[in-house]
Scaffold this active site. Sequence first.
Site, PDB file in Angstrom:
ATOM      1  N   LYS A  75       0.810  -1.222   0.000  1.00  0.00           N
ATOM      2  CA  LYS A  75       0.000   0.000   0.000  1.00  0.00           C
ATOM      3  C   LYS A  75       0.843   1.272   0.000  1.00  0.00           C
ATOM      4  O   LYS A  75       0.366   2.336  -0.398  1.00  0.00           O
ATOM      5  CB  LYS A  75      -0.941   0.006   1.202  1.00  0.00           C
ATOM      6  CG  LYS A  75      -2.094  -0.966   1.069  1.00  0.00           C
ATOM      7  CD  LYS A  75      -3.025  -0.541  -0.048  1.00  0.00           C
ATOM      8  CE  LYS A  75      -4.312  -1.336  -0.021  1.00  0.00           C
ATOM      9  NZ  LYS A  75      -5.269  -0.858  -1.031  1.00  0.00           N
ATOM     10  N   SER A 124      -3.331 -12.741   2.062  1.00  0.00           N
ATOM     11  CA  SER A 124      -3.527 -12.476   0.633  1.00  0.00           C
ATOM     12  C   SER A 124      -2.357 -13.031  -0.173  1.00  0.00           C
ATOM     13  O   SER A 124      -2.554 -13.558  -1.275  1.00  0.00           O
ATOM     14  CB  SER A 124      -3.717 -10.979   0.370  1.00  0.00           C
ATOM     15  OG  SER A 124      -2.578 -10.247   0.775  1.00  0.00           O
TER      16      SER A 124
END
Lengths: 111, 306
Positions: free
Chosen positions: B44, B264
């Site tokens: 991110k 993930s």
Amino acid sequence: MSHIVIRIPTPLRGHTAGADEVPVEARSVGEALARLGELHPGILERVLDGDGQPRQFVNIFLGSGNVRALDGMNTPVRDGDVLAIIPAVAGGGHESGGCKTESPSGTDYRA
Amino acid sequence: MDAVPLIAAIGNTPLVELALIREVAPRARLFAKLESVNPGGSIKDRAVARMLRDALVRGVLGGRRLLDSSSGNAGISYAMLGAALGVPVTLVVPGNASAERLDRIRAHGAELIITDPLEGYDFALREAARLARDHPERYWYCDQYSNPGNWRAHYDGTGAELLSQLAPLLGGAPDAFVAGVGTGGTITGVGRRLKEARRDVRVVAAIPDTFPGIEGLKPLGAPGDIVPAILDETVIDERVAVSMDDALAMCRRLAREGLFVGPSAGAFVHVACQIALRHGCASVATVLPDTGERYISTGMWQVRQA
């Protein structure tokens, strides 16, 4: 038997016809969840593993206490208690806005 | 502090090869970008640094607070970079974000608005949009779901890095690329970049179960789900379902190989192995978005070792 309420997270409301709360009568957390499963078939498989314990990344809260830190499924409940099923992940889930957004099998997007 | 060295440390992440794919697809090679080495600990940082830079260059903040919703990793990036750059940050985060995430966001001094975890992440997203609409004098809404800086960070960064790192190994783009859809930034940016280099790259989206879900990934399966504005669905060639159990099993396996990654990443590697077998891919690339340390408090690692 105590009258309690089970709060349902958005991704599971397809199993409860969109209801965000399900009232049940029970003496323990385990009994309450079993009653939820009787009322709404299919929901418990998403919440509990084969041993009847909360799946990984699924938390069951009695009030503000995680039942894992209490007496697990044997934790007693009292009139007015609120049980909440909360995923231990915050991101990626979706908003149901009612049962219409839930895919019961969770597989209709499969390629 | 001087924020330049911190921002310069974002991106250019290592590319690791995962030999375990050959157990299911003997001809295949799997390469993955190790995104946990970014200063904020996740992929991110890339998008947030780009969106912040764009906002500062355009001068849109005007003394207001930067506002966005996040399930945690982007929130950490916003909080960290906001602190470094002197930009006040407000984040709308569901209350079931992991304790590690909430603690770090607070440590960086960002303002947290916590939403009811039972209402899910999309509720936090709508709450951020409502705050931005009702208080335009107080907030500038960064909106990672519709901010083009998000996918461009992956087009210019992650995707371009993959091509240059894979060139000496494969001579070009891989047969397939696996990612997920959270905001859509990674799969749109990397997918576009790879397909420009090689039109027939197969771009695969890992799609999680709806409950309990996989941190950072949207199921995208049901009507009413919020579909991110920046997601280019035409870039996705195939969607492959993956369960939390499959993702966790792969995380544990990767830990035994020295890679401590979040669910993930486990999901992407699991799907990469599946599609290599299914399509006979010789090369697959993916990203490992964050570190397994960010999930200690969830009990993820307190299980029998596989």
